[in-house]
Scaffold this active site. Structure first.
Site, PDB file in Angstrom:
ATOM      1  N   CYS A   1       0.834  -1.201   0.000  1.00  0.00           N
ATOM      2  CA  CYS A   1       0.000   0.000   0.000  1.00  0.00           C
ATOM      3  C   CYS A   1       0.871   1.253   0.000  1.00  0.00           C
ATOM      4  O   CYS A   1       1.913   1.303   0.667  1.00  0.00           O
ATOM      5  CB  CYS A   1      -0.894   0.052   1.240  1.00  0.00           C
ATOM      6  SG  CYS A   1      -1.817  -1.445   1.601  1.00  0.00           S
ATOM      7  N   CYS A   2       0.442   2.241  -0.741  1.00  0.00           N
ATOM      8  CA  CYS A   2       0.947   3.600  -0.597  1.00  0.00           C
ATOM      9  C   CYS A   2      -0.262   4.523  -0.693  1.00  0.00           C
ATOM     10  O   CYS A   2      -1.386   4.084  -0.479  1.00  0.00           O
ATOM     11  CB  CYS A   2       2.024   3.927  -1.627  1.00  0.00           C
ATOM     12  SG  CYS A   2       1.453   3.928  -3.344  1.00  0.00           S
ATOM     13  N   LYS A   3      -0.056   5.754  -0.995  1.00  0.00           N
ATOM     14  CA  LYS A   3      -1.172   6.704  -0.997  1.00  0.00           C
ATOM     15  C   LYS A   3      -2.253   6.295  -1.987  1.00  0.00           C
ATOM     16  O   LYS A   3      -3.448   6.315  -1.666  1.00  0.00           O
ATOM     17  CB  LYS A   3      -0.656   8.108  -1.320  1.00  0.00           C
ATOM     18  CG  LYS A   3      -1.715   9.190  -1.325  1.00  0.00           C
ATOM     19  CD  LYS A   3      -1.080  10.536  -1.613  1.00  0.00           C
ATOM     20  CE  LYS A   3      -2.141  11.647  -1.643  1.00  0.00           C
ATOM     21  NZ  LYS A   3      -1.532  12.966  -1.903  1.00  0.00           N
TER      22      LYS A   3
END
Length: 995
Positions: free
Chosen positions: A916-918
């Site tokens: 996950c990232c933004k």
């Protein structure tokens, strides 16, 4: 050249020249530069708009541009002629033949099940450039002419190969199983020459900033050719060598080789001919396809296809260290669960909130202070309930793709939907190793983007809210979060157990009326078990103290002494002794002189006594029924206590009054317990309006996004491991490890996102899974429960359900163990490390390391040593855990070792991986591709000289971004976001431009 009112004074030949436009807002001059060395020509326009329009006109007026236009018109004319010829041919056919063309009978291509219908690779030789010294930058556009329609359709294109007249294209062509391609189908191959970067920049730089260049700008037509699919399939060498000709069919500009690819035959091929020299030939063959069957492969099933949609597939082949080919199929798919899970969850929230509002209304008459508080709480809850209903209605209107793009993360109507949720799967087929699947779920960080992060995320907001609520004035009674959670649990048990007990009691009477001893025994057993659970649920001090508080809140009660703070030890029994302020404020609850504290004990104890009477009566009836050849024993003393005449009459008549008494006793307990627990919830809401409801909403939003990804990961993992008995044993004995890899920084808004994400992932611990047999063609998961406890029922077809262990088939609940490890890697994390604070990341990693150790300890206690694959020894896991612990304690900047170690441990423990990232695009793509290539190197003997090349090959193909926004057609990593990345995660700007 001339003035507006004069004759032409000079003629300029626009050949082998380029245009330079000055970028200042005041300068309206254009410079024409000539390759022949002639002096530059300066042209001045009347205004800036005129200057821009002249620059565009002059750029298009050179001879090369005119030739491109002529060739484009010729190709268009040829295509129109092909369409007209087919239409004219149909006009001369008899009507019967025209009707038969509506359902043509074409020759199908033989293929292996679940494999693409047709795959071929492309290479060109001896291409002719417009000028002798020019180095070609070529790509091939593939078009299909269907035999029934005679319409040219663009299908795909290769990548651009630079600086060679003999390009070997890395990108091949794949036709998925469902594509309507036959031996009669024609395929047209068109070769284009793309201008190099500098020339392309000159030709497009004259356009205004807000305009896009035309499709034909920057490339020129070289040649084209056409072949029938049947010719390729039936050729002896399964290869065609075709001549490339200009659009008028006259001039030969080179040859093109089309090689039929059968991936199953690649295992035995040697790779000695591969050289590491030559930039054009150093990567493996890549093909793209879009097929639902490709996602699941041999595990293809209706239940999995109901979850995964719109897949994209790429195929590679890379050399191994022993000069053999390995085959890699990289796949990505969206999931219908992106919308299904949030809608199911919101529907549960609505039902739960409606029940709570009704329970508050059913509290009965209260004193004016408490009654006004209740009205205020109900009004706010109704507003929140209306918001949930509106959101569900808007989601119900959604049609089309079951996918939320990153540009929609701020939309209110989609705030419950996860961002960019995909399955990323890599299927590795090695010549000397067993096939392997590596799955990663990619998703944007679960966070409340619409609500923003001005005041932080859930982790900070919940802590601040709890501190403020504890210090609220005497207008309400403070109950700790543990006690409010207990109150919700008691209410949930009441709502669940009361109808079950009533149903089993009716079944008992029905069995008695039918005089069936076996059914009577079974009904009594079920009734006893549920009633015992019911009675046990109320053995809690919270119920007793809440009844006292509710009693004093009734109107007109006569108090023994005025309400005020008391310091007696007696009042401290109402709640736990954890907080001094809590003891003081709850001691303010007055005791009523007429209130009998033992009354509650007698009320719920009557339920157990009534059940004992029923059991004694059933035992006596069954005993009398079995004394045909056995002497009747003595009467049971416990049955005599029931004061019922035991005669040889009808069973139903003798059990009926006892069952009615049991129901009456249970009803009295339910009424009192519901009111007391509702009073506790009233205090929770009243102490924090409206912040309490807004935090509940934010937590629901974050949890909804996290749960959608978890359900997707569990379903895929279950299908993958259906034939792995060790994994299935681990699933029901220990539970499933779910590892989240976070790439968020601890700076600015992303720190708030990380706080949201940490709470959302932690809340997944209250989720349990249950596998059931599907009774219909609808295989989507079923969600039940409440905010404190959810059960996800995953449906499997009958044949797949039979593969499960007996424990899972009998409905055993499967636990989840979510852990989160975060390492910020972008330029914002650089700011956080130099000028900000990284404590949040350090605390999260340390807390989740302890959770991971607890799971490993439980795993080693409950699972046999040989449950792991032969190359994954427990000593390796111990070493990896210790190494992870050391890296977390080291507090090293951008320590990507933490990510790799946590991912490796997760895979060795049969866990589900999340990245996950933004927005699950830039950083996520870089991390996933690096992980995939590292697996190929470490587990499948990828040739050491091809690691970087394989990494570049995976990163150059922009399919991750294309699925989200196909029209953008841009690379998955933006050049301006790579600057802060650790070196191993960076992509060079040259590679970005090539994409």
């Amino acid at each position: 050249m001339k003035n507006k009112s004069s004759e032409a004074s000079e003629v300029v030949i626009l050949e082998r020249c380029w245009i330079v436009e000055f970028r200042s807002k005041t300068d309206v001059s254009i410079v024409l530069k000539f390759q022949s060395g002639e002096p530059d020509l300066y042209v001045e326009a009347a205004s800036k708009p005129d200057c821009e329009s002249w620059a565009v006109a002059l750029g298009e007026a050179n001879s090369e541009g005119l030739q491109n236009k002529i060739q484009q018109l010729r190709r268009l004319i040829m295509e129109i002629k092909e369409e007209r010829s087919s239409d004219e041919a149909r006009q001369f056919l008899p009507s019967s033949q025209i009707d038969s063309l509506g359902e043509p009978q074409f020759t199908s291509i033989q293929r292996i099940a679940n494999e693409p219908k047709l795959e071929f690779s492309l290479a060109c030789k001896d291409l002719v450039a417009a000028t002798r010294d020019r180095k070609l930058n070529t790509f091939i556009q593939v078009s299909v002419v269907h035999p029934a329609e005679h319409i040219l359709t663009r299908y795909s294109s290769t990548e651009i190969v630079e600086g060679t007249r003999d390009p070997l294209f890395l990108t091949g062509v794949t036709f998925p199983p469902e594509y309507p391609i036959y031996e009669e189908t024609k395929i047209k191959l068109t070769v284009y020459d793309v201008k190099d970067k500098s020339q392309d920049t000159v030709r497009t730089s004259v356009l205004p900033d807000h305009k896009e260049p035309r499709a034909d700008v920057g490339r020129s037509f070289l040649g084209c050719t056409t072949f029938r699919v049947g010719d390729l399939v039936k050729s002896k060498e399964q290869q065609l060598t075709l001549t490339l000709r200009t659009s008028d069919g006259g001039k030969t500009v080179g040859t093109i080789e089309v090689n039929l690819v059968k991936m199953g035959e690649l295992e035995d091929e040697e790779t000695d001919h591969i050289t590491t020299d030559g930039q054009d030939q150093k990567c493996a063959l890549v093909r793209e396809c879009t097929t639902a069957e490709g996602i699941s492969g041999k595990d293809n099933s209706p239940s999995l296809n109901a979850v995964l949609k719109n897949p994209i597939c790429k195929l590679y082949r890379f050399p191994t260290s022993d000069n053999k080919w390995m085959r890699i199929r990289e796949q990505m798919a969206e999931t219908t669960l992106s919308f299904h899970v949030p809608k199911e969850l919101i529907n549960l929230h609505i039902k739960e909130d409606m029940r709570r509002n009704q329970e508050l209304k059913d509290l009965g008459e209260l004193a004016p202070h408490w009654d006004n508080m209740r009205k205020s709480v109900i009004a706010h809850c109704d507003q929140m309930l209306s918001m949930y209903q509106d959101t569900l209605a808007e989601l119900g209107k959604h049609t089309g793709s079951s996918f939320k793009s990153s540009c929609s993360k701020g939309e209110k109507t989609l705030e419950f939907i996860p961002i960019n949720l995909h399955l990323q799967r890599m299927h590795v087929h090695s010549p000397r190793l067993k096939d392997a699947l590596y799955d990663v779920i990619t998703v944007g960080a679960p966070a409340a983007h619409f609500q923003g992060f001005k005041n932080g995320g859930l982790r900070k907001l919940l802590s601040k809210f709890e501190a403020e609520r504890r210090n609220t004035g005497y207008q309400c009674i403070y109950y700790s979060p543990e006690n409010t959670a207990k109150a919700k649990e008691v209410l949930s048990n009441i709502n669940h157990l009361q109808p079950l007990i009533s149903s089993h009691a009716d079944l008992l009477l029905n069995s008695a009326s039918q005089h069936s001893p076996d059914r009577l025994k079974n009904s009594l057993k079920m009734l006893s078990e549920k009633t015992e659970l019911f009675v046990h649920a109320f053995k809690d001090q919270l119920v007793r103290s809440a009844l006292l508080a509710l009693y004093t809140a009734r109107p007109g009660c006569v108090l023994k002494k005025p309400a005020g703070p008391r310091n007696s030890a007696e009042g401290g029994d109402l709640q736990h002794q954890d907080h001094p302020s809590q003891i003081k404020r709850q001691d303010s609850i007055p005791h009523h002189s007429e209130y009998d504290e033992e009354e509650w004990d007698r009320v719920w104890a009557n339920v157990g006594k009534s059940l004992n009477c029923v059991i004694a009566m059933v035992d006596r009836l069954l005993e009398k029924d079995s004394v045909s050849n056995i002497k009747e024993g003595e009467n049971d003393p416990s049955a005599a206590d029931c004061n019922v005449l035991h005669t040889g009459g009808d069973w139903y008549e003798q059990l009926y009054p006892l069952v009615i008494t049991l129901k009456d006793c249970m009803g009295e307990v339910v009424t009192r317990a519901k009111q007391s627990m509702a009073f506790v919830l009233l205090q929770e809401l009243a102490c924090g309006l409206p912040q309490c409801l807004m935090l509940t909403l934010r937590r629901d939003i974050v949890f909804s996004q996290a749960l959608a990804g978890l359900v997707c990961g569990f379903v895929i993992k279950l299908h993958t491991g259906l034939r792995d008995q060790g994994f299935l044993q681990q699933l029901h004995s220990v539970g499933l490890l779910v590892q989240y890899e976070g790439l968020l920084s601890t700076y600015s808004e992303e720190a708030g996102m990380l706080e949201d994400m940490a709470v959302g992932i932690s809340d997944l611990q209250k989720v349990m899974f249950k596998v059931i047999e599907a009774k219909s063609e609808d295989f989507l998961p079923i969600i039940t429960g409440r905010r404190e406890h959810y059960i996800i029922e995953v449906q499997l077809p009958a044949k797949m359900f039979e593969l499960l262990p007996q424990e899972i088939k009998e409905g055993k609940l499967l636990r989840m163990y979510p852990v989160l490890f975060n390492v910020g890697i972008n330029e914002q994390q650089t700011l956080a490390e130099r000028f900000g604070d990284t404590t949040l990341q350090e605390n999260i990693n340390q807390e989740n390391l302890e959770l991971l150790k607890e799971y490993y300890k439980l795993f080693t206690e409950k699972m046999p040593p040989d449950c792991l694959p032969h190359f994954q020894e427990q000593n390796d896991l111990k070493g990896l855990l210790e190494n992870l612990h050391q890296n977390i304690q080291a507090k090293k900047r951008k320590n990507v070792e933490i990510m790799w170690l946590a991912a490796t441990i997760c895979r060795k423990l049969n866990g589900v991986r999340f990245t996950c990232c933004k927005s699950a695009k830039d950083r996520t793509s870089m991390s996933v591709t690096l992980e995939q290539c590292s697996i190929l190197r470490d587990e499948h003997q990828l040739h050491k000289d091809f690691f970087i090349r394989a990494l570049d090959c995976m990163r150059r193909m922009p399919h991750r971004e294309c699925t989200e926004e196909c029209q953008m057609q841009k690379v998955c990593i933006q050049h301006d976001t790579a600057d802060g990345f650790p070196k191993v995660l960076q992509t060079s700007r040259r590679d970005i431009w090539k994409s």
